[in-house]
Enzyme design. Structure first.
Site, PDB file in Angstrom:
ATOM      1  N   ASN A  51      16.210 -16.104 -59.840  1.00  0.00           N
ATOM      2  CA  ASN A  51      16.769 -17.452 -59.850  1.00  0.00           C
ATOM      3  C   ASN A  51      16.782 -17.930 -61.297  1.00  0.00           C
ATOM      4  OD1 ASN A  51      16.806 -17.469 -56.994  1.00  0.00           O
ATOM      5  ND2 ASN A  51      14.674 -18.121 -56.930  1.00  0.00           N
ATOM      6  N   GLY A  68      18.083 -22.395 -58.733  1.00  0.00           N
ATOM      7  CA  GLY A  68      16.884 -22.488 -57.916  1.00  0.00           C
ATOM      8  C   GLY A  68      15.607 -22.089 -58.630  1.00  0.00           C
ATOM      9  N   GLN A  69      15.647 -22.004 -59.962  1.00  0.00           N
ATOM     10  CA  GLN A  69      14.440 -21.639 -60.711  1.00  0.00           C
ATOM     11  C   GLN A  69      13.510 -22.849 -60.806  1.00  0.00           C
ATOM     12  OE1 GLN A  69      15.196 -20.122 -64.667  1.00  0.00           O
ATOM     13  NE2 GLN A  69      13.052 -19.572 -65.003  1.00  0.00           N
ATOM     14  N   ASP A  91       3.285 -13.707 -54.502  1.00  0.00           N
ATOM     15  CA  ASP A  91       3.758 -15.103 -54.512  1.00  0.00           C
ATOM     16  C   ASP A  91       2.868 -15.951 -53.593  1.00  0.00           C
ATOM     17  OD1 ASP A  91       6.839 -16.439 -55.219  1.00  0.00           O
ATOM     18  OD2 ASP A  91       5.458 -17.528 -53.901  1.00  0.00           O
ATOM     19  N   HIS A 136      11.824 -11.796 -58.362  1.00  0.00           N
ATOM     20  CA  HIS A 136      11.246 -11.793 -57.012  1.00  0.00           C
ATOM     21  C   HIS A 136      11.519 -10.445 -56.345  1.00  0.00           C
ATOM     22  CE1 HIS A 136      10.796 -16.293 -56.501  1.00  0.00           C
ATOM     23  NE2 HIS A 136      11.720 -16.277 -57.450  1.00  0.00           N
ATOM     24  N   HIS A 143      11.040 -14.554 -64.199  1.00  0.00           N
ATOM     25  CA  HIS A 143      10.366 -13.675 -63.237  1.00  0.00           C
ATOM     26  C   HIS A 143      11.382 -13.101 -62.268  1.00  0.00           C
ATOM     27  CE1 HIS A 143      10.342 -17.845 -61.847  1.00  0.00           C
ATOM     28  NE2 HIS A 143      10.547 -17.336 -60.647  1.00  0.00           N
TER      29      HIS A 143
HETATM   30  P1  AMP Z   1      11.461 -19.683 -58.746  1.00  0.00           P
HETATM   31  O1  AMP Z   1      11.645 -20.833 -57.804  1.00  0.00           O
HETATM   32  O2  AMP Z   1      12.496 -18.622 -58.655  1.00  0.00           O
HETATM   33  O3  AMP Z   1      11.236 -20.190 -60.157  1.00  0.00           O
HETATM   34  O4  AMP Z   1      10.120 -18.955 -58.280  1.00  0.00           O
HETATM   35  C1  AMP Z   1       8.852 -19.435 -58.607  1.00  0.00           C
HETATM   36  C2  AMP Z   1       7.913 -18.799 -57.611  1.00  0.00           C
HETATM   37  O5  AMP Z   1       6.603 -18.870 -58.130  1.00  0.00           O
HETATM   38  C3  AMP Z   1       7.898 -19.475 -56.248  1.00  0.00           C
HETATM   39  O6  AMP Z   1       8.243 -18.516 -55.247  1.00  0.00           O
HETATM   40  C4  AMP Z   1       6.453 -19.962 -56.109  1.00  0.00           C
HETATM   41  O7  AMP Z   1       5.970 -19.832 -54.793  1.00  0.00           O
HETATM   42  C5  AMP Z   1       5.723 -19.046 -57.059  1.00  0.00           C
HETATM   43  N1  AMP Z   1       4.504 -19.579 -57.628  1.00  0.00           N
HETATM   44  C6  AMP Z   1       4.318 -20.785 -58.213  1.00  0.00           C
HETATM   45  N2  AMP Z   1       3.057 -20.916 -58.656  1.00  0.00           N
HETATM   46  C7  AMP Z   1       2.433 -19.744 -58.371  1.00  0.00           C
HETATM   47  C8  AMP Z   1       1.110 -19.250 -58.568  1.00  0.00           C
HETATM   48  N3  AMP Z   1       0.156 -20.000 -59.166  1.00  0.00           N
HETATM   49  N4  AMP Z   1       0.824 -17.988 -58.143  1.00  0.00           N
HETATM   50  C9  AMP Z   1       1.763 -17.247 -57.528  1.00  0.00           C
HETATM   51  N5  AMP Z   1       3.032 -17.652 -57.312  1.00  0.00           N
HETATM   52  C10 AMP Z   1       3.358 -18.880 -57.716  1.00  0.00           C
END
Ligand code: AMP
Ligand code: ZN
Length: 113
Positions: free
Chosen positions: A86, A92-93, A30, A101, A99
């Protein structure tokens, strides 16, 4: 999905620190880590949410996501770990490509906020 950041990462069009890949999923680090170890496991095919994966006919994908997340969590989270999904705006998505975490390397708290 042409404008999806995670689809672009899967396709190699956007750089990411990829640490795992199989037929169904990849795992990346991340970019904005919320713990010393923070990985994301995502299906190579675009699904918006976990519900879409579970409700699809490709039953293998849900298992592949959880299998990879658990394998990686056990590798990075010797003292324990947290696996989080999320879902939706209130969940919180922020990236609409489903994906999982994987967080580890510090004490987790509850409620998660
Ligand atoms: P969510 O908020 O559960 O949708 O998680 C999305 C996650 O993707 C967040 O923790 C971001 O930090 C991560 N994220 C967004 N863009 C990228 C990227 N280009 N490479 C790696 N992680 C990313
Ligand atoms: Zn996508």
């Amino acid at each position: 999905m042409s404008d999806c950041i995670f689809c672009k990462i899967v396709a190699g069009e956007v750089p990411a620190e990829e640490i795992y890949r199989d037929d169904d999923v990849i795992a990346i680090v991340d970019v904005n880590p919320q713990a010393p170890k923070h990985l994301l496991v995502l299906p190579r095919k675009h699904y918006a949410t976990l519900a879409e994966i579970v409700e699809s006919k490709e039953h293998r994908v849900a298992g592949s996501l959880l299998r990879a997340a658990t394998k990686l969590a056990r590798e990075v989270g010797g003292q324990g770990y947290r696996i989080v999904v999320n879902s939706g705006e209130q969940g919180g998505q922020t990236v609409d490509h489903a994906h999982v975490h994987v967080l580890a390397g510090r004490q987790m708290h509850w409620p998660p906020g």
